[in-house]
Design a protein around this motif. Structure first.
Motif, short mmCIF file in Angstrom:
data_model
loop_
_atom_site.label_atom_id
_atom_site.label_comp_id
_atom_site.label_asym_id
_atom_site.label_seq_id
_atom_site.Cartn_x
_atom_site.Cartn_y
_atom_site.Cartn_z
N GLY A 53 -21.78 30.21 57.24
CA GLY A 53 -22.55 31.56 57.18
C GLY A 53 -24.04 31.21 57.79
O GLY A 53 -24.64 30.17 58.06
N THR A 90 -21.09 34.46 45.63
CA THR A 90 -20.73 35.75 45.96
C THR A 90 -19.75 35.58 47.54
O THR A 90 -20.29 35.10 48.49
CB THR A 90 -21.77 36.85 46.23
OG1 THR A 90 -22.58 36.57 45.24
CG2 THR A 90 -21.49 38.20 46.61
N ILE A 91 -18.52 35.92 47.32
CA ILE A 91 -17.51 35.87 48.40
C ILE A 91 -16.64 37.01 48.58
O ILE A 91 -16.29 37.49 47.61
CB ILE A 91 -16.91 34.41 48.27
CG1 ILE A 91 -16.00 33.98 49.38
CG2 ILE A 91 -16.17 34.35 46.95
CD1 ILE A 91 -15.61 32.46 49.37
N GLU A 148 -17.94 43.69 53.14
CA GLU A 148 -18.96 42.57 53.55
C GLU A 148 -19.67 42.06 52.39
O GLU A 148 -19.83 42.85 51.35
CB GLU A 148 -20.10 43.49 54.69
CG GLU A 148 -19.17 43.47 55.70
CD GLU A 148 -18.81 42.49 56.77
OE1 GLU A 148 -19.66 41.62 56.86
OE2 GLU A 148 -17.66 42.36 57.05
N VAL A 149 -20.24 40.87 52.49
CA VAL A 149 -20.89 40.33 51.25
C VAL A 149 -22.56 40.75 51.92
O VAL A 149 -23.01 40.39 52.95
CB VAL A 149 -21.00 38.77 51.36
CG1 VAL A 149 -22.00 38.21 50.42
CG2 VAL A 149 -19.61 38.40 51.05
N GLU A 150 -23.21 41.39 50.83
CA GLU A 150 -24.80 41.76 51.24
C GLU A 150 -25.42 40.58 50.93
O GLU A 150 -25.31 39.94 50.06
CB GLU A 150 -24.94 42.70 50.18
CG GLU A 150 -24.36 44.13 50.01
CD GLU A 150 -24.70 44.89 51.29
OE1 GLU A 150 -25.67 44.74 52.01
OE2 GLU A 150 -23.43 45.55 52.05
N GLU A 172 -19.51 33.65 55.47
CA GLU A 172 -18.99 34.76 56.49
C GLU A 172 -17.90 34.53 57.21
O GLU A 172 -16.85 35.24 57.88
CB GLU A 172 -20.12 35.51 57.26
CG GLU A 172 -21.05 35.77 56.53
CD GLU A 172 -22.38 36.74 57.19
OE1 GLU A 172 -22.32 36.41 58.49
OE2 GLU A 172 -23.00 37.39 56.67
N SER A 174 -28.95 31.69 54.19
CA SER A 174 -28.63 33.10 53.97
C SER A 174 -27.63 32.97 52.60
O SER A 174 -27.82 34.06 51.74
CB SER A 174 -27.71 33.82 54.95
OG SER A 174 -26.34 33.18 54.96
N ASP A 175 -27.01 31.87 52.25
CA ASP A 175 -26.12 31.81 51.13
C ASP A 175 -24.88 32.93 51.24
O ASP A 175 -24.45 33.18 50.27
CB ASP A 175 -26.76 32.10 49.88
CG ASP A 175 -26.06 31.14 48.92
OD1 ASP A 175 -25.38 30.26 48.98
OD2 ASP A 175 -26.29 31.73 47.66
N ARG A 176 -24.60 33.32 52.47
CA ARG A 176 -23.49 34.11 52.63
C ARG A 176 -22.51 33.81 53.34
O ARG A 176 -22.36 33.30 54.73
CB ARG A 176 -24.21 35.40 53.49
CG ARG A 176 -25.05 36.22 52.81
CD ARG A 176 -25.07 37.76 53.60
NE ARG A 176 -25.17 37.67 54.67
CZ ARG A 176 -26.23 37.82 55.55
NH1 ARG A 176 -27.51 37.79 54.99
NH2 ARG A 176 -26.16 37.79 56.82
#
Lengths: 91, 139
Positions: free
Chosen positions: B30, B3-4, B137-139, B38, B34-36
């Motif tokens: 990131g 997810t990006i 923003e990526v949740e 950012e 978190s796997d986000r």
């Protein structure tokens, strides 16, 4: 003589998950031998036929060991050795 | 699944187009675990080659020190293929060393229709994954 060695994620399977371990030795080669005695199998991931692997970067303090004599680079008590696999690839 | 954010996808594609015909490369960092993805960090391709990429070793150390101090990890590691499809090559697979990262491949072989795909590369095994592009923003 203790040298702190930072271990990258992919090699932490050898160190029981430890990010940082201690080793001894007067040269990088001796440090790697000491690591091997503590964490069998790890040396093969760093060294191939007596030379450092091309796609593994090793730093003493902040200096790439390729500029310090490679596997013969001198290390001293209190130095930090950092291992980072190259981020590389290609078509 | 990756997810990006659309803004980061756009930045990666722009970097790939800018460095074409050489391969472009970089990281999206990131928060750890978190796997986000950012923080977009374009890197210099020290190989400056249309068929190979490698982060400069000094830049690599600086990058990992910085991520460590911010408690970040490389959530995405991206690079471009400039004449072939966006699929990991044998070289990509043999040097992949971040089992937790999403390996993003962008192909600029078609100037207009840039391919953007994501893979996991673990122990030499490649698995493609879906990419969800979100606005904001990526949740």
């Amino acid at each position: 003589m203790a040298i702190e060695v930072s271990i990258p994620t992919i090699l932490r399977t050898y160190t029981d998950g430890a990010k940082s371990v201690e080793a001894t030795g007067a040269t990088l080669g001796a440090v790697i031998n000491d690591l091997e005695s503590q964490f069998p199998g790890i040396a093969d991931r760093l060294v191939d036929a007596g030379s450092l692997r091309r796609f593994v970067n090793i730093y003493i303090n902040d200096e790439d060991v390729r500029f310090l004599g490679g596997i013969d680079a001198e290390v001293a008590d209190g130095d930090n050795v950092t291992v980072l696999p190259a981020v590389a690839g290609g078509a | 699944m990756l997810t990006i954010a659309q803004t980061i996808v756009d930045a990666i594609v722009a970097h790939a187009r800018l460095d074409h015909p050489d391969e472009a490369c970089g990281v999206v960092a990131g928060p750890a675990r978190s796997d986000r993805p950012e923080r977009f960090i374009p890197m210099v391709n020290a190989a400056r080659s249309p068929t190979f990429y490698e982060f400069d070793s000094t830049d690599l150390l600086k990058l990992y020190r910085e991520m460590d101090s911010l408690d970040e990890e490389p959530v995405v590691i991206y690079h471009s293929h400039t004449a072939t499809q966006a699929y990991p090559s044998r070289t990509d697979i043999s040097y992949a060393s971040e089992p937790n990262a999403h390996y993003v491949l962008v192909s600029t072989a078609d100037e207009v229709d840039v391919e953007f795909r994501s893979f996991r590369i673990v122990d030499g095994e490649v698995t493609e994954e879906p990419v969800e592009i979100v606005t904001g923003e990526v949740e």
